[in-house]
Design a protein around this motif. Structure first.
Motif, PDB file in Angstrom:
ATOM      1  N   ILE A   1       2.986   0.128   3.723  1.00 44.71           N
ATOM      2  CA  ILE A   1       3.899   0.379   2.594  1.00 44.71           C
ATOM      3  C   ILE A   1       5.209   0.956   3.102  1.00 44.71           C
ATOM      4  N   LYS A   2       5.126   1.841   4.113  1.00 43.84           N
ATOM      5  CA  LYS A   2       6.347   2.431   4.669  1.00 43.84           C
ATOM      6  C   LYS A   2       7.234   1.345   5.282  1.00 43.84           C
TER       7      LYS A   2
ATOM      8  N   ILE B   1       8.804  -0.613   2.393  1.00 46.31           N
ATOM      9  CA  ILE B   1       9.896   0.151   1.771  1.00 46.31           C
ATOM     10  C   ILE B   1      11.090   0.228   2.711  1.00 46.31           C
TER      11      ILE B   1
ATOM     12  N   LEU C   1       5.556   8.820   1.067  1.00 46.94           N
ATOM     13  CA  LEU C   1       4.845   8.058   2.093  1.00 46.94           C
ATOM     14  C   LEU C   1       4.643   8.896   3.354  1.00 46.94           C
TER      15      LEU C   1
END
Length: 457
Positions: free
Chosen positions: A282-283, A286, A306
């Motif tokens: 997810i990091k 993003i 995060l």
């Protein structure tokens, strides 16, 4: 059974006689102690009376020096006579004051008062001073002062009389005290002989009764011996059963501990591989999105969340099973674990571990878990400035120490429910080792672990 029932009643007379014999001995000893204390008091009083007589002689000697020194100077005009006069004049006030303190109000002769003697002493001082001054003023003409000479001699005679009165009274007190001590000693000796005779008689009767009781006692002893032998067999069997049960429990506890650690390892791997990778993915996603693609401020909040998630994942993984313990070994794992709290907890630390290769995987893990608990306690309670960890192989054992310079505590008065300390010791015991915790208030705490080396386990 009938013998056992009647024996206690048969032995009562002998014990009763022994009881009275002991009671007489106690009374005799108490009376002897009281008499001894009284004799000590009388002896002390006698010593003080003798000391006061010496003080009387000393003070009277100073008065004689005062008189002969002043009279010698007046008669000859030689200043060398002033030396004893000056010395007596300087020492007399304190010596006379000390002498008065030696006599209590009930230790003075009838009709004697210090006020009268004080007046004579003061007058003697004045006469001596006047005689010296007259000699300095009139020279040989001082011999015309016959009245002054006579007055000085009469005053000194009165002082000698008073001192003689005190001395005779003290001598009488000493004689009376001598008589009292002699009488008291005689009374004590007489009482001691009587008490010793009665005691000996009672002891003899008690021994006579004890001889008759011997058969019953011997029978009871044989029965008791047989009973003890049977009991020892039962105790031995029970002890063997308990030892075997304890061994099984320890083995089961070790198996459970290994199972728990294995489950920790699996959970740590799952958290790291699943949740950690999800947060990382997810990091990355993003990170590929431009900041202006999201509402103002939301991008930074999302990035912070995060980072917090990834940090929490790593922390949980480390608590469950530190990866460094498997990848780089015990020293690196401990250094990393302790270091992550050092900044926030405010302590300096030092880790120096040798001979790690001599530890089994289970022993290394046990040391790590005990250190976790110790560091947790240091952070919560110790307020330490320095933490030092050492480990090395010594005489067939691995010795591992955790020391801090914090507040410390009294181990016997530790807080209720301090299960962490007990758990530390139990972990070491499961591996046939021991964990010793030494601490004192304001002097820090030292945790010492000894584990047998792998070849000796």
């Amino acid at each position: 059974m009938s013998d056992r029932t009647h024996v206690p009643f048969e032995v009562k007379p002998s014990f009763l006689l022994l009881f009275f014999a002991i009671l007489i001995v106690i009374i005799s000893a108490t009376d002897a102690q009281i008499s001894f204390n009284r004799m000590i008091a009388m002896t002390d009083a006698r010593a003080k009376a003798r000391s006061s007589r010496l003080d009387l002689e000393h003070v009277l000697s100073l008065f004689k020096d005062l008189e002969t020194g002043s009279r010698g100077f007046v008669m000859t005009g030689l200043e060398e006579y002033l030396e004893p006069y000056a010395m007596a004049k300087e020492q007399l006030p304190s010596a006379y004051s000390h002498l008065k303190n030696q006599f209590k109000s009930d230790q003075l002769p009838a009709g004697f008062t210090w006020n009268e003697l004080d007046g004579l002493v003061e007058h003697r001082f004045e006469i001596s001073q006047r005689m010296v001054e007259k000699r300095l003023e009139l020279g040989a003409g001082v011999f015309q002062e016959v009245a002054l000479f006579n007055e000085g001699r009469k005053t000194m005679d009165k002082i000698r009389g008073k001192f003689s009165q005190l001395d005779l009274f003290q001598d009488s007190r000493i004689n009376n005290l001598n008589d009292s001590v002699h009488k008291l000693r005689t009374q004590a000796e007489t009482f001691s002989w009587i008490a010793a005779g009665i005691t000996a008689l009672m002891v003899g009767l008690a021994l006579f009764l004890l001889v008759h009781e011997r058969k019953a006692r011997t029978k009871l002893e044989w029965e008791l011996l047989e009973s003890n032998q049977r009991l020892e067999v039962k105790v031995s069997e029970r002890t063997k059963d308990l030892s075997e049960a304890k061994a099984r429990i320890s083995e089961f506890a070790l198996v459970q501990e290994n199972a728990i650690e294995e489950e920790r390892r699996r959970l740590a791997r799952e958290v790291h591989d699943q949740i950690g990778q999800i947060f990382t993915a997810i990091k990355l996603i993003i990170g590929s999105v431009q900041e202006n693609a999201l509402p103002e401020g939301q991008y930074k909040v999302l990035q912070s969340a995060l980072e917090s998630g990834i940090s929490s994942t790593r922390k949980i993984t480390a608590e469950l099973r530190p990866p460094l313990l498997d990848d780089l070994g015990l020293e690196a794992a401990l250094d990393s674990y302790i270091g992550q709290f050092a900044s926030s907890a405010g302590y300096q630390y030092e880790v120096e571990i040798k001979d790690v290769d001599k530890l089994t995987e289970t022993q290394a893990l046990t040391i790590f878990r005990i250190t976790q608990e110790a560091i947790s306690n240091i952070i919560k309670y110790a307020r330490a400035a320095n933490v030092v960890i050492n480990g090395l192989a010594v005489d067939g054992f691995y010795e591992f120490k955790i020391s801090d310079d914090g507040d410390g505590f009294e181990f016997d008065s530790r807080r209720p429910g301090a299960l962490g300390l007990i758990a530390m010791q139990e972990r070491a015991n499961l591996l046939n080792g021991d964990c010793k915790i030494e601490s004192r208030l304001t002097q820090g705490t030292t945790v010492t672990i000894h584990l047998p080396l792998a070849t000796d386990v």
